[in-house]
Design a protein around this motif. Structure first.
Motif, PDB file in Angstrom:
ATOM      1  N   TYR A  47      22.831  35.745 -60.588  1.00 50.96           N
ATOM      2  CA  TYR A  47      23.487  34.017 -60.530  1.00 50.96           C
ATOM      3  C   TYR A  47      23.922  33.470 -61.783  1.00 50.96           C
ATOM      4  O   TYR A  47      22.999  33.702 -63.079  1.00 50.96           O
ATOM      5  CB  TYR A  47      22.259  33.140 -59.882  1.00 50.96           C
ATOM      6  CG  TYR A  47      22.085  33.211 -58.467  1.00 50.96           C
ATOM      7  CD1 TYR A  47      22.807  32.434 -57.663  1.00 50.96           C
ATOM      8  CD2 TYR A  47      21.010  34.207 -58.046  1.00 50.96           C
ATOM      9  CE1 TYR A  47      22.394  32.779 -56.245  1.00 50.96           C
ATOM     10  CE2 TYR A  47      20.916  34.190 -56.671  1.00 50.96           C
ATOM     11  CZ  TYR A  47      21.398  33.538 -55.818  1.00 50.96           C
ATOM     12  OH  TYR A  47      21.294  33.891 -54.333  1.00 50.96           O
ATOM     13  N   GLY A  51      25.629  28.770 -60.395  1.00 52.98           N
ATOM     14  CA  GLY A  51      24.988  29.268 -59.089  1.00 52.98           C
ATOM     15  C   GLY A  51      23.420  29.131 -59.269  1.00 52.98           C
ATOM     16  O   GLY A  51      22.753  28.823 -58.270  1.00 52.98           O
ATOM     17  N   THR A  52      22.934  29.187 -60.503  1.00 54.76           N
ATOM     18  CA  THR A  52      21.305  29.147 -60.803  1.00 54.76           C
ATOM     19  C   THR A  52      21.098  27.565 -60.286  1.00 54.76           C
ATOM     20  O   THR A  52      19.966  27.312 -59.807  1.00 54.76           O
ATOM     21  CB  THR A  52      21.062  29.383 -62.296  1.00 54.76           C
ATOM     22  OG1 THR A  52      21.467  31.006 -62.505  1.00 54.76           O
ATOM     23  CG2 THR A  52      19.738  29.200 -62.421  1.00 54.76           C
ATOM     24  N   LYS A  55      21.199  26.769 -56.681  1.00 51.04           N
ATOM     25  CA  LYS A  55      19.909  27.682 -55.991  1.00 51.04           C
ATOM     26  C   LYS A  55      18.670  26.860 -56.508  1.00 51.04           C
ATOM     27  O   LYS A  55      18.119  26.499 -55.611  1.00 51.04           O
ATOM     28  CB  LYS A  55      19.991  28.981 -56.492  1.00 51.04           C
ATOM     29  CG  LYS A  55      18.700  29.728 -56.171  1.00 51.04           C
ATOM     30  CD  LYS A  55      18.765  31.251 -56.600  1.00 51.04           C
ATOM     31  CE  LYS A  55      17.442  32.140 -56.410  1.00 51.04           C
ATOM     32  NZ  LYS A  55      16.502  31.446 -57.419  1.00 51.04           N
ATOM     33  N   ASP A  56      18.516  26.550 -57.772  1.00 46.73           N
ATOM     34  CA  ASP A  56      17.445  25.584 -58.086  1.00 46.73           C
ATOM     35  C   ASP A  56      17.205  24.481 -57.239  1.00 46.73           C
ATOM     36  O   ASP A  56      16.228  23.910 -57.022  1.00 46.73           O
ATOM     37  CB  ASP A  56      17.316  25.456 -59.513  1.00 46.73           C
ATOM     38  CG  ASP A  56      17.104  26.649 -60.355  1.00 46.73           C
ATOM     39  OD1 ASP A  56      16.564  27.540 -59.816  1.00 46.73           O
ATOM     40  OD2 ASP A  56      17.195  26.744 -61.629  1.00 46.73           O
ATOM     41  N   GLU A  59      16.195  24.882 -53.769  1.00 49.86           N
ATOM     42  CA  GLU A  59      14.801  25.075 -53.517  1.00 49.86           C
ATOM     43  C   GLU A  59      14.045  24.027 -53.904  1.00 49.86           C
ATOM     44  O   GLU A  59      12.952  23.762 -53.338  1.00 49.86           O
ATOM     45  CB  GLU A  59      14.528  26.207 -55.046  1.00 49.86           C
ATOM     46  CG  GLU A  59      14.998  27.664 -54.362  1.00 49.86           C
ATOM     47  CD  GLU A  59      14.605  28.655 -55.683  1.00 49.86           C
ATOM     48  OE1 GLU A  59      14.841  29.710 -55.449  1.00 49.86           O
ATOM     49  OE2 GLU A  59      14.241  28.142 -56.352  1.00 49.86           O
ATOM     50  N   SER A 227      15.892  35.625 -52.828  1.00 50.56           N
ATOM     51  CA  SER A 227      14.732  34.691 -53.062  1.00 50.56           C
ATOM     52  C   SER A 227      14.579  34.027 -51.349  1.00 50.56           C
ATOM     53  O   SER A 227      15.375  33.989 -50.833  1.00 50.56           O
ATOM     54  CB  SER A 227      15.191  33.627 -53.702  1.00 50.56           C
ATOM     55  OG  SER A 227      15.478  34.056 -55.013  1.00 50.56           O
ATOM     56  N   VAL A 456      17.046  31.572 -49.299  1.00 47.68           N
ATOM     57  CA  VAL A 456      17.527  30.721 -50.133  1.00 47.68           C
ATOM     58  C   VAL A 456      18.999  31.322 -50.574  1.00 47.68           C
ATOM     59  O   VAL A 456      20.006  30.511 -50.527  1.00 47.68           O
ATOM     60  CB  VAL A 456      16.799  30.604 -51.439  1.00 47.68           C
ATOM     61  CG1 VAL A 456      17.459  29.713 -52.599  1.00 47.68           C
ATOM     62  CG2 VAL A 456      15.568  30.278 -51.179  1.00 47.68           C
ATOM     63  N   GLY A 457      19.293  32.538 -50.874  1.00 43.53           N
ATOM     64  CA  GLY A 457      20.551  32.911 -51.253  1.00 43.53           C
ATOM     65  C   GLY A 457      21.489  32.863 -50.116  1.00 43.53           C
ATOM     66  O   GLY A 457      22.585  32.324 -50.366  1.00 43.53           O
ATOM     67  N   VAL A 460      22.462  29.085 -50.047  1.00 42.90           N
ATOM     68  CA  VAL A 460      23.511  28.769 -51.038  1.00 42.90           C
ATOM     69  C   VAL A 460      24.943  29.360 -50.743  1.00 42.90           C
ATOM     70  O   VAL A 460      25.700  28.572 -51.019  1.00 42.90           O
ATOM     71  CB  VAL A 460      23.274  29.581 -52.564  1.00 42.90           C
ATOM     72  CG1 VAL A 460      24.300  29.589 -53.504  1.00 42.90           C
ATOM     73  CG2 VAL A 460      21.851  28.860 -53.106  1.00 42.90           C
ATOM     74  N   TYR A 461      24.947  30.541 -50.342  1.00 43.48           N
ATOM     75  CA  TYR A 461      26.343  31.081 -49.758  1.00 43.48           C
ATOM     76  C   TYR A 461      26.767  30.151 -48.615  1.00 43.48           C
ATOM     77  O   TYR A 461      28.025  29.877 -48.765  1.00 43.48           O
ATOM     78  CB  TYR A 461      26.227  32.471 -49.411  1.00 43.48           C
ATOM     79  CG  TYR A 461      27.522  33.178 -49.045  1.00 43.48           C
ATOM     80  CD1 TYR A 461      28.371  33.459 -50.305  1.00 43.48           C
ATOM     81  CD2 TYR A 461      27.778  33.854 -47.889  1.00 43.48           C
ATOM     82  CE1 TYR A 461      29.404  34.186 -49.963  1.00 43.48           C
ATOM     83  CE2 TYR A 461      29.059  34.495 -47.799  1.00 43.48           C
ATOM     84  CZ  TYR A 461      29.729  34.981 -48.735  1.00 43.48           C
ATOM     85  OH  TYR A 461      31.074  35.449 -48.716  1.00 43.48           O
TER      86      TYR A 461
END
Length: 825
Positions: A47, A51-52, A55-56, A59, A227, A456-457, A460-461
């Motif tokens: 990521y 992206g990070t 993603k965070d 979450e 994740s 999670v991934g 995100v996608y």
């Protein structure tokens, strides 16, 4: 794979969107294949910065709802666990996928995916390997790598666990966890103590999991490291019910087993209550979490027209699941599982209890002790040993289990038990069987578990694909991500309009102050302002703040909204709070548009036009209601203000003898009421009239503006005696622009000290010629006028800076100051 005519498949999600997201993800730092400089490795992605952050944020949003708001606990277990854990859980035995190897090129493929890609079968995973092999042959499916026919190739089971060693040398074997759940289950005895042995309670975990996928594909959809955000809800199946009333009316898009097996089955919309009452969803706990999750998916950016809950077919249920529903999103024409809602029963706790020898139950205290009959055995080992040899210990354990399960079996002379697949007849007289009365204060309960497990991934996608948009702005094509502000990688971009003068320094200071309040901020001063907007649009930044020359004059900035590209101005002092409210969903941008008297055009802001260069050369400038008091002296400006004095104040004084008191009261009330009505209509309802432009921008020569000004100034001149009225009108027409010209302007609702000091001196000097015998009254009169002009009245927190309110207020301030001064003198 189902075609587009399939009634349960939505129309959205073209393949081109997926392709564009793959390109965008790499170029803009969302995700990229790991170790690309070495050719990359399948199933592993890194990521990037955006992206990070995305993603965070997803979450953290999950934690907020499923941990904090539900009152659950969170743990963080290791990603490597000993072999014994997975022996107990069953993963070493049956955690498999179907693999098919091409005999020509040696490439391996996931057999059920080959069938799904080349037939109309949607869920081939639920079919046995033998049937998959038959389908491969029947449809003449070839190797995707070399094209060779795969008919006749064996379909085998392949365990997905990554094996490793814990420690050097002859170390104990271990495995990378394929799910985060087992790290929770093995710690259940301790977690139950933390929960004070009170059911129900939930334990969540967010972390990495690993599966050695046969054929990773579709970017973040099927990877080898990913994740998860999992919640294990422990409850007593006999007594614990979920708070179903909270979500009873939530309507769910359901695709049940019955609908999947029907020829014309489509999505069925049922409320949570209806789904439970009709038995469509058997577990109330699963129904509760389906209802709870629905609005959360929408809040993070899932397109609900491309979303459904699908029930697992009997053949695809996991080894631990009694029932399971998947949340699925449509991506590129396929349905992708993003969450599994599984009823795991007591499977995991029973298995770990049996393999570890520890108690995985919770002691539930009764309200009052009860007396019960309890069957027990006390085998005579001196008899069992010689009779059964090495099996005697196992037979004794089996007798105890048989007594608890079926005490009537001991009514005869012999009782039969089984151990290790063999049956043994044991004389009852040697079992020590008895039934005793026991007083119990409670009982040990092995909880059942419902598990919502979020990928999670994949979420995100989904957010990236569902949020991708294309449109046209100012004749140019634009790509942007309509990601909700709460999860966007960056909340706000801060830009100086130009890289010159004081703009960059001011912009950097704004960016730093916003960061200090906890907002995610990016700063950019390179390239044209329009290009900077496009860069932020493409990564999903919901708001951009522009610092321009108006900012230097009036401490207001432009906020631009990503989706609509509309812009409004707000005070710098209100900026952080405004952005936080917009990010957290406590306000929507449309509300701020309605509050602004002028919404700037969607094009990048331009420099302030000089006076006289506006519409029709009349001096209209690109300003807003937050800038109206920032008057700059110019030759034309002074001329118009002197006309104000000549055309209103002195003619009004001439008519004083002919005016009665009720005329004065009526005029004052009418002017004040008209002003307030217009302000409230503009601020509360967004009403914007053509006449309103002339009222707000009174520098422009306009009959309407002069008429309204004359009414206000005449009211002052009529109500107050000349020694008050004349200085008040002079203050209105001259002191305010003098203060604006000599200072930097106004900060929010109260003028800066320099502006206040200038205003005070101007008011005092303008008052002096009329009050030469009362110096203290001059001082206090100037102070009163300064306060009246410097501190503006407000409606709903927005500034009302209209001359129609300043004229009477300024005069009243001077009059009160003079009266107080006269008393003191």
């Amino acid at each position: 794979m189902t075609g587009e005519s399939d009634p349960v498949r939505p129309d959205g999600g073209p393949e081109s969107d997926v392709d564009r997201i793959a390109e965008l993800a790499k170029r803009r730092g969302f995700f990229t294949q790991t170790a690309g400089v070495y050719g990359g490795v399948g199933g592993f992605y890194t990521y990037g910065p955006h992206g990070t952050a995305l993603k965070d944020n997803v979450e953290e949003s999950w934690r907020d709802l499923f941990i904090t708001r539900q009152g659950n606990m969170e743990v963080d277990a290791p990603t490597i666990l000993p072999e014994a854990v997975f022996e107990a859980s069953g993963h070493l035995e049956i955690f498999d996928d179907m693999i098919l190897e091409c005999s020509e090129c040696g490439a391996t493929h996931r057999a059920d995916h080959l069938v799904e890609d080349n037939t109309d079968i949607e869920e081939a995973e639920s079919l046995p390997p033998s049937e998959i092999a038959e389908l491969v042959a029947e449809h003449d499916i070839g190797c995707p790598t070399c094209g060779a026919a795969l008919a006749g190739e064996p379909v085998d089971e392949f365990n997905l666990m990554f094996e490793t060693n814990i420690g050097p040398g002859t170390a104990a074997p271990g495995y990378l966890r394929p799910e985060t759940a087992q790290g929770i289950f093995v710690e259940f005895p301790q977690l139950a103590e933390y929960a004070r042995n009170q059911l129900p309670f939930g334990v969540g975990q967010v972390g990495r999991a690993y599966r050695n996928e046969i054929s990773p594909r579709k970017a973040l959809v099927r990877v080898r490291e990913f994740s998860q955000a999992e919640l294990e809800q422990f409850y007593d199946p006999e007594t614990d019910d979920p708070p179903l009333s909270r979500v009873a009316d939530v309507r769910l898009p359901l695709y049940s087993v019955e609908q999947q097996q029907s020829e014309d089955g489509g999505l069925r919309g049922l409320t949570v209550r209806e789904a439970v009452d009709e038995g469509v969803i058997e577990s109330e706990w699963i129904a509760y979490y389906l209802g709870l999750s629905l609005s959360w998916y929408e809040s993070i950016g899932v397109d609900m027209d491309r979303f459904r809950y699908r029930q697992h077919l009997p053949g695809e249920l996991s080894h631990y699941a009694a029932d399971c529903w998947d949340a699925e999103t449509e991506i590129g024409g396929d349905w992708v599982e993003v969450t599994g809602f599984a009823d795991r029963g007591s499977y995991d706790l029973d298995r770990h209890a049996a393999h570890s020898g520890e108690s995985f139950s919770v002691f539930q205290q009764y309200d009052d002790p009860i007396t019960v009959e309890r069957p027990t055995v006390d085998p005579e080992m001196s008899e069992l040993g010689p009779a059964f040899g090495g099996a005697a210990e196992a037979i004794a354990d089996a007798l105890g289990e048989r007594a608890r399960r079926d005490p009537d079996a001991f009514d005869g002379e012999v009782v039969t038990v089984e151990t290790d697949g063999d049956s043994y007849d044991v004389p009852v007289e040697h079992t020590g069987f008895a039934v005793e009365e026991v007083t119990e204060s409670g009982e040990h309960v092995t909880p059942h578990v419902v598990e919502p497990s979020f990928g999670v991934g994949r979420l995100v996608y989904t957010v990236l694909v569902h949020g991708y948009r294309e449109d046209e702005v100012d004749g140019e094509s634009r790509r942007y991500l309509a990601v909700p502000p709460a999860v966007a990688p960056t909340t706000v971009g801060v830009f100086p309009l130009m890289d010159r003068d004081e703009l960059p320094d001011y912009a950097r200071d704004v960016a730093e102050r916003l960061r200090e309040t906890g907002l995610s901020v990016t700063y950019d001063e390179t390239g044209a302002i329009g290009r900077r907007y496009r860069r932020q649009d493409e990564v999903g930044t919901p708001f951009c703040v522009t610092i321009d020359y108006d900012t230097l004059e009036g401490d207001t900035v432009t906020i631009r909204e990503r989706n609509s590209t509309a812009q409004v101005r707000v005070p710098v002092g209100d900026l952080a709070d405004t952005l936080r409210r917009l990010r957290d969903g406590d306000a929507v941008f449309d509300q701020y548009e309605a509050l602004a008297s002028t919404v700037l055009s969607a094009s990048p802001p331009r420099l302030r036009q000089p006076v006289g260069a506006g519409r029709g050369g009349a001096g209209m400038t690109e300003t807003t209601f937050l800038e109206r008091s920032q008057h700059r002296l110019s030759e034309g400006d002074l001329g118009r203000r002197l006309m104000h004095v000549a055309g209103t104040a002195f003619p009004a004084l001439l008519v004083v003898p002919f005016v009665e008191w009720w005329h004065i009261v009526g005029l004052m009330l009418s002017v004040t009421a008209a002003t307030l009505i217009l302000e409230v209509a503009r601020l509360r309802f967004g009403l914007h009239l053509f006449l309103f432009d002339y009222l707000r921008e009174y520098e422009e020569t306009s009959p309407a503006a002069y008429l309204l000004f004359m009414g206000s100034a005449s009211a002052v001149a009529v109500v107050f005696e000349p020694r008050v009225a004349i200085p008040a009108i002079l203050m209105l027409t001259l002191a305010d622009p003098v203060a604006g010209a000599a200072s930097v302007g106004e900060l929010r609702r109260v003028k800066r000290p320099r502006a206040l000091a200038t205003m005070y001196l101007a008011c005092a000097l303008l008052t002096l010629p009329f009050l030469h015998e009362e110096p203290l009254a001059v001082v206090l009169g100037g102070f009163g006028g300064m306060l009246a002009d410097g501190v503006k009245p407000t409606v709903r927190g927005m500034i009302i800076d209209d001359d129609l309110t300043i004229a009477p207020a300024g005069a009243a301030g001077i009059w009160l100051g003079l009266e107080l001064g006269g008393l003191l003198v």
